[in-house]
Design a protein around this motif. Structure first.
Motif, PDB file in Angstrom:
ATOM      1  N   MET A   1      -0.525  44.673  44.673  1.00 52.22           N
ATOM      2  CA  MET A   1       0.651  44.638  43.803  1.00 52.22           C
ATOM      3  C   MET A   1       0.608  45.802  42.825  1.00 52.22           C
ATOM      4  O   MET A   1      -0.472  46.222  42.397  1.00 52.22           O
ATOM      5  N   PRO A   2       1.766  46.344  42.464  1.00 54.84           N
ATOM      6  CA  PRO A   2       1.775  47.465  41.516  1.00 54.84           C
ATOM      7  C   PRO A   2       1.315  47.018  40.133  1.00 54.84           C
ATOM      8  O   PRO A   2       1.553  45.882  39.715  1.00 54.84           O
ATOM      9  N   LYS A   3       0.643  47.920  39.440  1.00 55.21           N
ATOM     10  CA  LYS A   3       0.214  47.650  38.068  1.00 55.21           C
ATOM     11  C   LYS A   3       1.428  47.650  37.144  1.00 55.21           C
ATOM     12  O   LYS A   3       2.391  48.393  37.350  1.00 55.21           O
ATOM     13  N   THR A   4       1.344  46.822  36.107  1.00 57.57           N
ATOM     14  CA  THR A   4       2.431  46.741  35.135  1.00 57.57           C
ATOM     15  C   THR A   4       2.019  47.432  33.843  1.00 57.57           C
ATOM     16  O   THR A   4       0.933  47.174  33.313  1.00 57.57           O
ATOM     17  N   ILE A   5       2.885  48.317  33.360  1.00 61.77           N
ATOM     18  CA  ILE A   5       2.621  49.054  32.123  1.00 61.77           C
ATOM     19  C   ILE A   5       3.693  48.687  31.098  1.00 61.77           C
ATOM     20  O   ILE A   5       4.889  48.743  31.389  1.00 61.77           O
ATOM     21  N   LEU A   6       3.233  48.296  29.920  1.00 61.73           N
ATOM     22  CA  LEU A   6       4.141  48.021  28.812  1.00 61.73           C
ATOM     23  C   LEU A   6       4.225  49.254  27.935  1.00 61.73           C
ATOM     24  O   LEU A   6       3.203  49.716  27.397  1.00 61.73           O
ATOM     25  N   VAL A   7       5.414  49.815  27.785  1.00 69.14           N
ATOM     26  CA  VAL A   7       5.649  50.981  26.938  1.00 69.14           C
ATOM     27  C   VAL A   7       6.280  50.499  25.626  1.00 69.14           C
ATOM     28  O   VAL A   7       7.396  49.974  25.627  1.00 69.14           O
ATOM     29  N   ILE A   8       5.556  50.675  24.516  1.00 71.53           N
ATOM     30  CA  ILE A   8       6.081  50.302  23.202  1.00 71.53           C
ATOM     31  C   ILE A   8       6.400  51.596  22.470  1.00 71.53           C
ATOM     32  O   ILE A   8       5.506  52.276  21.965  1.00 71.53           O
ATOM     33  N   GLU A   9       7.674  51.949  22.455  1.00 72.85           N
ATOM     34  CA  GLU A   9       8.132  53.254  21.957  1.00 72.85           C
ATOM     35  C   GLU A   9       9.548  53.101  21.429  1.00 72.85           C
ATOM     36  O   GLU A   9      10.411  52.550  22.118  1.00 72.85           O
ATOM     37  N   ASP A  10       9.784  53.579  20.205  1.00 72.21           N
ATOM     38  CA  ASP A  10      11.102  53.358  19.605  1.00 72.21           C
ATOM     39  C   ASP A  10      12.109  54.465  19.914  1.00 72.21           C
ATOM     40  O   ASP A  10      13.300  54.291  19.657  1.00 72.21           O
ATOM     41  N   GLU A  11      11.682  55.596  20.454  1.00 77.13           N
ATOM     42  CA  GLU A  11      12.604  56.684  20.770  1.00 77.13           C
ATOM     43  C   GLU A  11      13.106  56.525  22.208  1.00 77.13           C
ATOM     44  O   GLU A  11      12.339  56.672  23.154  1.00 77.13           O
ATOM     45  N   GLU A  12      14.404  56.249  22.360  1.00 79.42           N
ATOM     46  CA  GLU A  12      14.964  55.967  23.674  1.00 79.42           C
ATOM     47  C   GLU A  12      14.784  57.107  24.675  1.00 79.42           C
ATOM     48  O   GLU A  12      14.499  56.850  25.853  1.00 79.42           O
ATOM     49  N   PRO A  13      14.953  58.396  24.278  1.00 81.97           N
ATOM     50  CA  PRO A  13      14.732  59.463  25.266  1.00 81.97           C
ATOM     51  C   PRO A  13      13.311  59.455  25.826  1.00 81.97           C
ATOM     52  O   PRO A  13      13.112  59.680  27.030  1.00 81.97           O
ATOM     53  N   ILE A  14      12.319  59.201  24.962  1.00 79.73           N
ATOM     54  CA  ILE A  14      10.933  59.153  25.438  1.00 79.73           C
ATOM     55  C   ILE A  14      10.731  57.926  26.321  1.00 79.73           C
ATOM     56  O   ILE A  14      10.055  57.995  27.357  1.00 79.73           O
ATOM     57  N   GLN A  15      11.308  56.797  25.919  1.00 74.41           N
ATOM     58  CA  GLN A  15      11.265  55.600  26.756  1.00 74.41           C
ATOM     59  C   GLN A  15      11.762  55.900  28.169  1.00 74.41           C
ATOM     60  O   GLN A  15      11.126  55.550  29.163  1.00 74.41           O
ATOM     61  N   SER A  16      12.928  56.551  28.243  1.00 72.31           N
ATOM     62  CA  SER A  16      13.556  56.815  29.534  1.00 72.31           C
ATOM     63  C   SER A  16      12.706  57.724  30.406  1.00 72.31           C
ATOM     64  O   SER A  16      12.562  57.482  31.616  1.00 72.31           O
ATOM     65  N   VAL A  17      12.157  58.770  29.794  1.00 71.97           N
ATOM     66  CA  VAL A  17      11.320  59.705  30.563  1.00 71.97           C
ATOM     67  C   VAL A  17      10.065  59.006  31.070  1.00 71.97           C
ATOM     68  O   VAL A  17       9.691  59.137  32.243  1.00 71.97           O
ATOM     69  N   LEU A  18       9.412  58.257  30.196  1.00 72.67           N
ATOM     70  CA  LEU A  18       8.197  57.549  30.601  1.00 72.67           C
ATOM     71  C   LEU A  18       8.493  56.560  31.729  1.00 72.67           C
ATOM     72  O   LEU A  18       7.767  56.507  32.723  1.00 72.67           O
ATOM     73  N   LYS A  19       9.567  55.799  31.575  1.00 71.09           N
ATOM     74  CA  LYS A  19       9.893  54.814  32.603  1.00 71.09           C
ATOM     75  C   LYS A  19      10.173  55.486  33.938  1.00 71.09           C
ATOM     76  O   LYS A  19       9.673  55.040  34.990  1.00 71.09           O
ATOM     77  N   ALA A  20      10.950  56.565  33.925  1.00 70.56           N
ATOM     78  CA  ALA A  20      11.299  57.242  35.172  1.00 70.56           C
ATOM     79  C   ALA A  20      10.058  57.741  35.901  1.00 70.56           C
ATOM     80  O   ALA A  20       9.893  57.535  37.113  1.00 70.56           O
ATOM     81  N   PHE A  21       9.161  58.398  35.177  1.00 77.59           N
ATOM     82  CA  PHE A  21       7.957  58.945  35.806  1.00 77.59           C
ATOM     83  C   PHE A  21       7.017  57.838  36.266  1.00 77.59           C
ATOM     84  O   PHE A  21       6.416  57.925  37.348  1.00 77.59           O
ATOM     85  N   LEU A  22       6.864  56.798  35.459  1.00 77.74           N
ATOM     86  CA  LEU A  22       5.942  55.723  35.809  1.00 77.74           C
ATOM     87  C   LEU A  22       6.440  54.926  37.010  1.00 77.74           C
ATOM     88  O   LEU A  22       5.662  54.564  37.894  1.00 77.74           O
ATOM     89  N   VAL A  23       7.730  54.651  37.041  1.00 79.65           N
ATOM     90  CA  VAL A  23       8.295  53.943  38.194  1.00 79.65           C
ATOM     91  C   VAL A  23       8.144  54.792  39.447  1.00 79.65           C
ATOM     92  O   VAL A  23       7.792  54.296  40.522  1.00 79.65           O
ATOM     93  N   ASP A  24       8.402  56.086  39.320  1.00 76.80           N
ATOM     94  CA  ASP A  24       8.250  56.993  40.455  1.00 76.80           C
ATOM     95  C   ASP A  24       6.807  57.034  40.952  1.00 76.80           C
ATOM     96  O   ASP A  24       6.556  57.247  42.136  1.00 76.80           O
ATOM     97  N   ALA A  25       5.866  56.814  40.037  1.00 79.09           N
ATOM     98  CA  ALA A  25       4.446  56.823  40.405  1.00 79.09           C
ATOM     99  C   ALA A  25       3.987  55.471  40.948  1.00 79.09           C
ATOM    100  O   ALA A  25       2.819  55.318  41.322  1.00 79.09           O
ATOM    101  N   GLY A  26       4.897  54.497  40.997  1.00 80.36           N
ATOM    102  CA  GLY A  26       4.567  53.227  41.621  1.00 80.36           C
ATOM    103  C   GLY A  26       4.238  52.088  40.672  1.00 80.36           C
ATOM    104  O   GLY A  26       3.810  51.010  41.110  1.00 80.36           O
TER     105      GLY A  26
END
Length: 225
Positions: A1-26
């Motif tokens: 099963m894929p690992k789950t990462i919790l991103v706690i970040e208040d800046e939405e642009p950084i949230q979006s970039v992190l989520k996109a790359f992390l999801v792409d990495a599985g």
């Protein structure tokens, strides 16, 4: 099963970039915009790793990290624009496993995540062993360190360094040797990070256990039989 990462970040642009790359990495990604929401989502989902911004509204990242450490060994990587030594030391005092300063590259973040998760899994799979040294008792199965009857909380990296030195009593190790033996090829950054971890271990155990050999490195004196 894929690992789950919790991103706690208040800046939405950084949230979006992190989520996109992390999801792409599985990875499966959970998002929280402040410390309170982050703690709630942690308790709900029990992620495999937490990416934690320092400058959060309300409860800051240092307080969130300390709260998580009171109940969990989950790997925590702190993200921050604060790149001074005092802030990094504060992060490690809060028992974060790693510290990445902004701006950062996503390939670096991914490598750090892989490294921290790998070390965490190796630690969980290590065979049961109890190491005794003077009044220190280290249990590598339960990931605990006691001074006498008092339990002392350690980060994963601090635990690895202390274990390495205890298993090699009487030997002196340079910073480079410790980096190669413990960080391995996963290390990116300033080798002085070893000094920071040694300082934190001394604060927790007392200065008398780890010796500094000037111009060479560190050692734990061999205990008399």
């Amino acid at each position: 099963m894929p690992k789950t990462i919790l991103v706690i970040e208040d800046e939405e642009p950084i949230q979006s970039v992190l989520k996109a790359f992390l999801v792409d990495a599985g990875y499966t990604v959970l998002l929280a915009s402040d410390g309170v929401e982050g703690l709630e989502k942690f308790h709900q989902h029990r992620p495999d790793l937490v990416l934690l911004d320092v400058l959060l509204p309300g409860i800051d990242g240092f307080a969130v990290c300390k709260t998580l450490r009171q109940e969990s060994r989950v790997p925590i990587i702190m993200l921050t624009a604060l790149d001074d030594d005092a802030s990094q030391i504060k992060g490690f005092d809060a028992m974060a496993d790693d510290y990445i300063t902004k701006p950062f590259s996503m390939p670096l973040v991914l490598r750090r995540i892989e490294a921290v998760l790998r070390r965490s899994e190796q630690g969980m799979q290590s065979e049961t062993a109890v190491i005794h040294y003077k009044d220190i008792t280290m249990d590598t199965d339960s990931f605990t360190v006691h001074i006498g009857k008092k339990i002392v909380p350690f980060t994963t990296r601090e635990f690895e360094i202390l274990k390495f030195l205890l298993e090699n009593q009487g030997r002196v190790f340079t910073r480079d040797h410790l980096l190669n033996s413990i960080w391995g090829y996963d290390f990116f950054g300033d080798e002085k990070i070893v000094n920071t971890h040694i300082k934190n271990i001394r604060k927790k155990l007392g200065a008398e256990y780890i010796e500094t050999i000037r111009g060479v490195g560190y050692k734990i004196a061999k205990e008399d039989p």
